[in-house]
Design an enzyme around this catalytic site. Sequence first.
Site, PDB file in Angstrom:
ATOM      1  N   TYR A 137       0.807  -1.207   0.000  1.00 34.10           N
ATOM      2  CA  TYR A 137       0.000   0.000   0.000  1.00 34.10           C
ATOM      3  C   TYR A 137       0.850   1.271   0.000  1.00 34.10           C
ATOM      4  O   TYR A 137       0.402   2.323  -0.436  1.00 34.10           O
ATOM      5  CB  TYR A 137      -0.929   0.034   1.216  1.00 34.10           C
ATOM      6  CG  TYR A 137      -2.022  -1.019   1.203  1.00 34.10           C
ATOM      7  CD1 TYR A 137      -2.416  -1.628   0.018  1.00 34.10           C
ATOM      8  CD2 TYR A 137      -2.654  -1.402   2.374  1.00 34.10           C
ATOM      9  CE1 TYR A 137      -3.413  -2.584   0.012  1.00 34.10           C
ATOM     10  CE2 TYR A 137      -3.654  -2.353   2.379  1.00 34.10           C
ATOM     11  CZ  TYR A 137      -4.033  -2.946   1.191  1.00 34.10           C
ATOM     12  OH  TYR A 137      -5.026  -3.896   1.186  1.00 34.10           O
ATOM     13  N   LYS A 192       3.768 -15.339   2.816  1.00 30.15           N
ATOM     14  CA  LYS A 192       3.778 -16.125   1.575  1.00 30.15           C
ATOM     15  C   LYS A 192       5.241 -16.367   1.195  1.00 30.15           C
ATOM     16  O   LYS A 192       5.697 -16.040   0.097  1.00 30.15           O
ATOM     17  CB  LYS A 192       3.013 -15.378   0.478  1.00 30.15           C
ATOM     18  CG  LYS A 192       2.658 -16.237  -0.741  1.00 30.15           C
ATOM     19  CD  LYS A 192       1.734 -17.393  -0.425  1.00 30.15           C
ATOM     20  CE  LYS A 192       1.353 -18.145  -1.701  1.00 30.15           C
ATOM     21  NZ  LYS A 192       0.621 -19.399  -1.416  1.00 30.15           N
ATOM     22  N   ASP A 224      -2.837 -18.225   2.199  1.00 24.26           N
ATOM     23  CA  ASP A 224      -3.980 -18.957   1.652  1.00 24.26           C
ATOM     24  C   ASP A 224      -4.493 -19.989   2.652  1.00 24.26           C
ATOM     25  O   ASP A 224      -5.705 -20.166   2.818  1.00 24.26           O
ATOM     26  CB  ASP A 224      -3.646 -19.605   0.307  1.00 24.26           C
ATOM     27  CG  ASP A 224      -2.264 -20.238   0.270  1.00 24.26           C
ATOM     28  OD1 ASP A 224      -1.497 -20.107   1.243  1.00 24.26           O
ATOM     29  OD2 ASP A 224      -1.938 -20.866  -0.759  1.00 24.26           O
ATOM     30  N   ASP A 248      -5.244  -6.843   5.954  1.00 19.69           N
ATOM     31  CA  ASP A 248      -6.452  -6.164   5.495  1.00 19.69           C
ATOM     32  C   ASP A 248      -7.505  -7.188   5.083  1.00 19.69           C
ATOM     33  O   ASP A 248      -8.682  -7.105   5.468  1.00 19.69           O
ATOM     34  CB  ASP A 248      -6.095  -5.251   4.318  1.00 19.69           C
ATOM     35  CG  ASP A 248      -7.219  -4.298   3.940  1.00 19.69           C
ATOM     36  OD1 ASP A 248      -8.263  -4.292   4.616  1.00 19.69           O
ATOM     37  OD2 ASP A 248      -7.049  -3.557   2.958  1.00 19.69           O
ATOM     38  N   ASP A 252     -10.949  -8.642   7.568  1.00 16.44           N
ATOM     39  CA  ASP A 252     -12.325  -8.523   7.082  1.00 16.44           C
ATOM     40  C   ASP A 252     -13.004  -9.889   7.029  1.00 16.44           C
ATOM     41  O   ASP A 252     -14.202 -10.009   7.317  1.00 16.44           O
ATOM     42  CB  ASP A 252     -12.345  -7.869   5.702  1.00 16.44           C
ATOM     43  CG  ASP A 252     -12.283  -6.352   5.773  1.00 16.44           C
ATOM     44  OD1 ASP A 252     -12.231  -5.817   6.894  1.00 16.44           O
ATOM     45  OD2 ASP A 252     -12.269  -5.702   4.718  1.00 16.44           O
TER      46      ASP A 252
END
Length: 358
Positions: A137, A192, A224, A248, A252
Site C-alpha cells: 500500500y 507467503k 492462503d 487487510d 475482514d
Amino acid sequence: MTKKIAVLPGDGIGTEIVEQAVKVLQALGESFELEYADVGGVAYAHHGHPLPESTLKLAREADSVLFGAVGDFKYDTLERRLRPEQAILGLRKGLGLFANLRPAKCFPELAGASTLKPEVVSGLDLLIVRELTGDIYFGTPRGRRTAVDGQFPGAPEAFDTMRYSVPEIERIARVAFEAARKRRGKVTSVDKANVLETSQLWRDTVIRISSEYPDVTLEHMYVDNAAMQLVRNPKSLDVVLTGNIFGDILSDEASMLSGSIGMLASASLNDRGRGLFEPSHGSAPDIAGKNIANPLATILSAAMMLRYGLNMAEQAARVEAAVQSVLSDGLRTGDIMSEGCRRLSCSEMGDAVRNALR
C-alpha cells in the site's frame, strides 16, 4: 488526571455510533476532555480536504482518538487525494500508527448469528495484529507505464511495490508477542514465504524476534492456508501476526465470524502507545440517519481505547461487561437480531449499555 480525547465522528453512521460510545464513556464518571473535529467527507465539505490540518493537530495533541467512519458515494468522483478515505491513511501516517489490533470475538449469545456453524465459532477469541504503514500500500516505486518486457511489451501496465524493512517487521512482531503473553501464548505469523522475497525476510525476522519470547509459541502459516483456517478451525488461532495487505483481507474475513461486522472493534497504535480507535465497519451511508446502526463495535472500540490508549483496564472491563450484559438480556440491533430477542435502535442500544454500566 484529565484525559483528552479527540472525537472524530466522520461520515454516514459515524455520528450516530460515536454518540453512543461517548454516552457510555461519560457514564464511567471519569475525567475526560472531549474535543470534536471534522474528518472525511464532512471535512472536505467544510474545509476542502478530508483531513484538515486542524484535525490532525488535535489528533496529535490528544491522549487518544475515537474515530467513527468515513466515506460517502457522493465523493467517489473526487481525485483520490481528496476522497474521504484518505483521511484515515493520513491519520495513520501523521500519528505513526503502525500496529492495528483487531479482535474477533464471538459472544456466546451471538454464535447463531454467524454464517458458520455455532460449534465452529462459539467461544471464538482471536486477535489479528496487522502492520499498517508498510507493504504494497505504501511501497515505491508505483504507477503506470508502457510495458517494455513481459508477455505483452508495449501494453499499458500498472505496478506497485511490496517492501518491508527489518525494523518495520521487528516492531510489529514485538507487538504481537507482547499481546500473546497477555492471552494464550501463541503467535501465528502469516506470510507467503514460498513465493515472495518480502515474506521470506518477514519470516526470518519473526523467527529471530521470537527468541526474545521463549514463553510464546510461534507457528508459521501461508496466507492462503490462513484464510482457510479462519473458516475451518478459527478457535485454533490466538494472535495472528501479518503484514498490511494480508492483514487487510484476513481481518475482514474474520469480521464475519462474530455474527456481524457491527460487533468488531479495532485499535491502531504508535510506538508511544497512543492510538486511534474505531469500529471495523464502514460509514454505511445507505442507513445513515435512520437510527438503526449497531453501535456496539464503536462502544467496544472505546473499551479498547481505555485499555490500550489510556491505561484504564478496569474501566475497559466494565464497558465490556456492560456489552455482555445487554446481549445476555436478549437486546439486539437489527443486524444481530434473533428469535425471542428485543430489537433496539442505535440510540436505545447505547442507552442500554450505559444503564448496564451504571
